[in-house]
Design a protein around this motif. Structure first.
Motif, PDB file in Angstrom:
ATOM      1  N   GLU B 127       0.820  -1.200   0.000  1.00 19.43           N
ATOM      2  CA  GLU B 127       0.000   0.000   0.000  1.00 19.43           C
ATOM      3  C   GLU B 127       0.865   1.265   0.000  1.00 19.43           C
ATOM      4  N   MET B 128       1.935   1.223   0.781  1.00 20.76           N
ATOM      5  CA  MET B 128       2.869   2.332   0.827  1.00 20.76           C
ATOM      6  C   MET B 128       3.387   2.611  -0.591  1.00 20.76           C
ATOM      7  N   ALA B 129       3.790   1.553  -1.284  1.00 21.28           N
ATOM      8  CA  ALA B 129       4.329   1.737  -2.628  1.00 21.28           C
ATOM      9  C   ALA B 129       3.258   2.320  -3.557  1.00 21.28           C
ATOM     10  N   GLN B 130       2.034   1.829  -3.418  1.00 20.29           N
ATOM     11  CA  GLN B 130       0.942   2.384  -4.241  1.00 20.29           C
ATOM     12  C   GLN B 130       0.749   3.861  -3.948  1.00 20.29           C
ATOM     13  N   SER B 131       0.785   4.194  -2.657  1.00 23.70           N
ATOM     14  CA  SER B 131       0.544   5.589  -2.278  1.00 23.70           C
ATOM     15  C   SER B 131       1.643   6.487  -2.837  1.00 23.70           C
ATOM     16  N   MET B 132       2.800   5.912  -3.157  1.00 24.15           N
ATOM     17  CA  MET B 132       3.877   6.727  -3.720  1.00 24.15           C
ATOM     18  C   MET B 132       3.889   6.663  -5.237  1.00 24.15           C
ATOM     19  N   GLY B 133       2.843   6.124  -5.803  1.00 22.28           N
ATOM     20  CA  GLY B 133       2.718   6.152  -7.258  1.00 22.28           C
ATOM     21  C   GLY B 133       3.460   5.039  -7.974  1.00 22.28           C
ATOM     22  N   ALA B 134       3.734   3.925  -7.290  1.00 25.01           N
ATOM     23  CA  ALA B 134       4.430   2.814  -7.944  1.00 25.01           C
ATOM     24  C   ALA B 134       3.507   2.131  -8.950  1.00 25.01           C
ATOM     25  N   THR B 135       4.075   1.730 -10.088  1.00 22.09           N
ATOM     26  CA  THR B 135       3.312   0.932 -11.050  1.00 22.09           C
ATOM     27  C   THR B 135       3.347  -0.527 -10.586  1.00 22.09           C
ATOM     28  N   THR B 136       2.519  -1.355 -11.205  1.00 20.27           N
ATOM     29  CA  THR B 136       2.497  -2.768 -10.807  1.00 20.27           C
ATOM     30  C   THR B 136       3.871  -3.419 -10.992  1.00 20.27           C
TER      31      THR B 136
END
Ligand SMILES: Nc1ncnc2c1ncn2[C@@H]1O[C@H](COP(=O)(O)OP(=O)(O)OP(=O)(O)O)[C@@H](O)[C@H]1O
Ligand SMILES: [Mg+2]
Lengths: 343, 223
Positions: B127-136
């Motif tokens: 979730e942290m990575a998603q919140s920082m705009g990480a792609t899949t």
């Protein structure tokens, strides 16, 4: 800076729909620290996760820095998220990466050049005071240090907004203070807009400019922190304010007045005076005392702070002619103090 | 006591040759197992309910295929796959012909081990990575794999050890190797000394693989 319009969030659990957010309308100004407080299950996490669309609202729009995030494509949303930092209750650090690499993580996601990454990471390590720990792994740090890494990481892409989901709830009181101070400093020096959610009123009192109270998926009260502290409108807000009230007025003091003979009682009035800010209070008290033929006696009182502003509450006994006492009370009110007659 | 008399039936050149064959089969099939099993495991996790690429039909299908291959006994799988082996390797007997069935038998097993270690990666970190705009892709490469690294290495170790066992059955299709030697000479011709030597070598191999694997796991485990 952030506008939530008509945001609703339903979860589907076992084919049944649960409404976590009913209808949220909220505006958060640029550069302020906005606190959201509520009990467990009120919808705080859901609300803050709607701001960066970790949770897709069922309906409504989320506008951050002029962009409606709900309308963006996946790629544009990912880019927009670089501008929105987030820190978490359980830190969410990469256990397999050093502190240095944890802070570099968002910069690598954004594909910054290596030299720029190194410069930025060193700057951030310095900002959060962890330069000596750069090569350690998260498991070697204390909770407070981990949250500092979380903060440094969240700041890496120079975001405009920082979202804090219960950022201090896993920390002891001392560490909480130091993390809150760090957040307040960042807010001042970088002009960053901070949204934080918490179930602890002292966190709100410590650093927030404005506060919203959320209850069962609805914002029931919003206002400047001082105002909400002095005049809580909703019952739930009053309960939160009492959480941090160091003002335990001894009830037996009042009983003592009630036992007085009627004639004697009439010459005594007990009032509670609240004031905010340091400059006004003492001169006002003196002036009123001089202008009216009454005497003041301080029975009980506390002085604390709401963010940077001193905040006090006193219980006064006013002795004198009932008419004069009433005039004195009026005069205090006219001069901007909040006075509540207890007896 | 005379050493040579004790191992009268043991032809050491045969033993060394069999050792080489076993290592060859284990080595190549581990490589292909990892190449197939790792992406398969990742895909199963990502398409599972509530995950990044949540997709029920794909998840259901992959899961079904994995279960099928895992429930067929290896010896039967090997015989069933003879036509496929013929196409892939050009022959259906010999050491190389053992590789396709070894890979197809162990890749689903390894995929499950990968799945388990990826599921252990903290949801909060993803979730942290998603919140920082990480792609899949970025989440796979920079979060899931590094965080699950020690679990995946442990999975490879388990797979290698299992493959050492599977190769023993490769004799059925003329695969050779230590296990084959043990069965043909040790068991069928009652040459207990051959049985003993080959078994001891297999035990040693497993010990070495396991302890090297454990060492890597310990090195990469930062928790
Ligand atoms: N992923 C989810 N699926 C289903 N229901 C959820 C989900 N997340 C939250 N909820 C429900 O939504 C409501 C609000 O939850 P939320 O996590 O926002 O509360 P909270 O105020 O953050 O509570 P806490 O202080 O305990 O963290 C709760 O009733 C919760 O059960
Ligand atoms: Mg929460």
């Amino acid at each position: 800076m952030i506008t939530l319009q008509n945001v609703r969030k339903d979860y589907l659990v076992d084919k049944k729909s649960i409404t976590a957010l009913k209808k949220i309308d909220l505006t958060i100004e640029r550069g302020e620290i906005f606190g959201i407080i509520g009990h467990s299950g009120a919808g705080k996490s859901t609300l803050i996760r709607c701001i960066n669309l970790l949770e897709q609202p069922t309906s409504g729009s989320v506008i951050v820095d002029g962009k409606d995030l709900t309308q963006l494509s996946q790629g544009d949303l990912q880019r927009a998220r670089h501008e929105i930092g987030m820190i978490f209750q359980h830190f969410n650090l990469l256990a397999s990466a050093t502190i240095y690499e944890n802070i570099a993580f968002p910069l690598r996601l954004a594909k910054r050049p290596a030299a720029a990454i190194d410069r930025k990471v060193r700057e951030l390590l310095d900002l959060v005071g962890l330069t000596d720990h750069a090569t350690k792994y998260p498991s070697q740090l204390s909770g407070g240090q981990k949250q500092r890494v979380g903060i440094a990481r969240a700041l890496a892409n120079d975001p405009k907004v920082l979202l804090c989901d219960e950022a201090t709830s896993a920390l002891d009181p001392m560490t909480t203070q130091s993390i809150l101070k760090l957040l307040a400093d960042i807010n001042k020096t970088l002009g960053l807009t901070i949204v934080l959610i918490t179930h602890e009123m002292h966190v709100i009192r410590e650093i927030c400019d404005r506060v919203g109270v959320i209850d069962e998926g609805e914002i029931v009260e919003v206002g400047p922190v001082a105002e909400v502290f002095l005049k809580p409108q909703q019952k739930i807000t009053q309960e939160f304010v009492e959480q941090v009230s160091d003002f335990d007025f001894p009830e037996e003091l009042l009983a003592q007045y009630l036992r007085m003979p009627e004639a004697e009682r009439a010459r005594h009035q007990v009032v509670q005076v609240s004031f905010l800010g340091d400059t006004t209070f003492q001169p006002v008290m003196f002036q009123v005392l001089q202008e009216h033929p009454v005497q003041f006696n301080i029975l009980h009182g506390t002085i604390s702070r709401i963010k940077d502003t001193p905040f006090g509450r006193l219980v006064l006994e006013i002795t004198g002619d009932p008419g004069a006492a009433q005039k004195a009370v009026q005069n205090l009110q006219e001069r901007g103090l909040q006075v509540e007659v207890l007896l | 006591m005379d050493f040579n008399a004790l191992f009268a039936n043991v032809d050491w050149t045969d033993i060394w040759k069999a050792c080489g064959e076993t290592l060859y089969m284990v080595g190549l099939s581990t490589l292909f197992t990892a190449l197939i099993g790792l992406p398969l495991g990742i895909l199963v996790v990502l398409t599972s309910p509530g995950h990044l690429l949540q997709n029920r039909p794909v998840f259901g299908l992959l899961s079904f295929i994995i279960n099928i291959f895992r429930s067929i006994p290896f010896i039967i799988l090997m015989i069933m796959l003879i036509p496929l082996t013929q196409i892939l390797v050009g022959t259906s007997i010999g050491v190389s012909a053992a590789i396709p069935p070894l890979v197809i038998g162990s890749a689903p097993f390894f995929a499950r081990l990968v799945e388990v270690s990826l599921r252990e990666v903290d949801k909060g970190v993803i979730e942290m990575a998603q919140s920082m705009g990480a792609t899949t892709w970025q989440i796979i490469a920079r979060v899931l794999l590094p965080e699950a690294r020690s679990g995946i290495i442990a999975g490879i170790t388990i797979t290698i050890v299992a493959l050492v066992g599977y190769t023993a059955m490769a004799g059925v299709i003329g695969g050779g190797g230590l296990g084959d030697l043990a069965i043909r000479f040790g068991y069928q011709r009652f040459q207990t000394d051959v049985m003993l030597v080959t078994t001891v070598i297999m035990i040693l191999l497993v010990q070495v693989f396991q302890s090297v694997g454990d060492r890597f796991v310990r090195y990469f485990n930062r928790k």
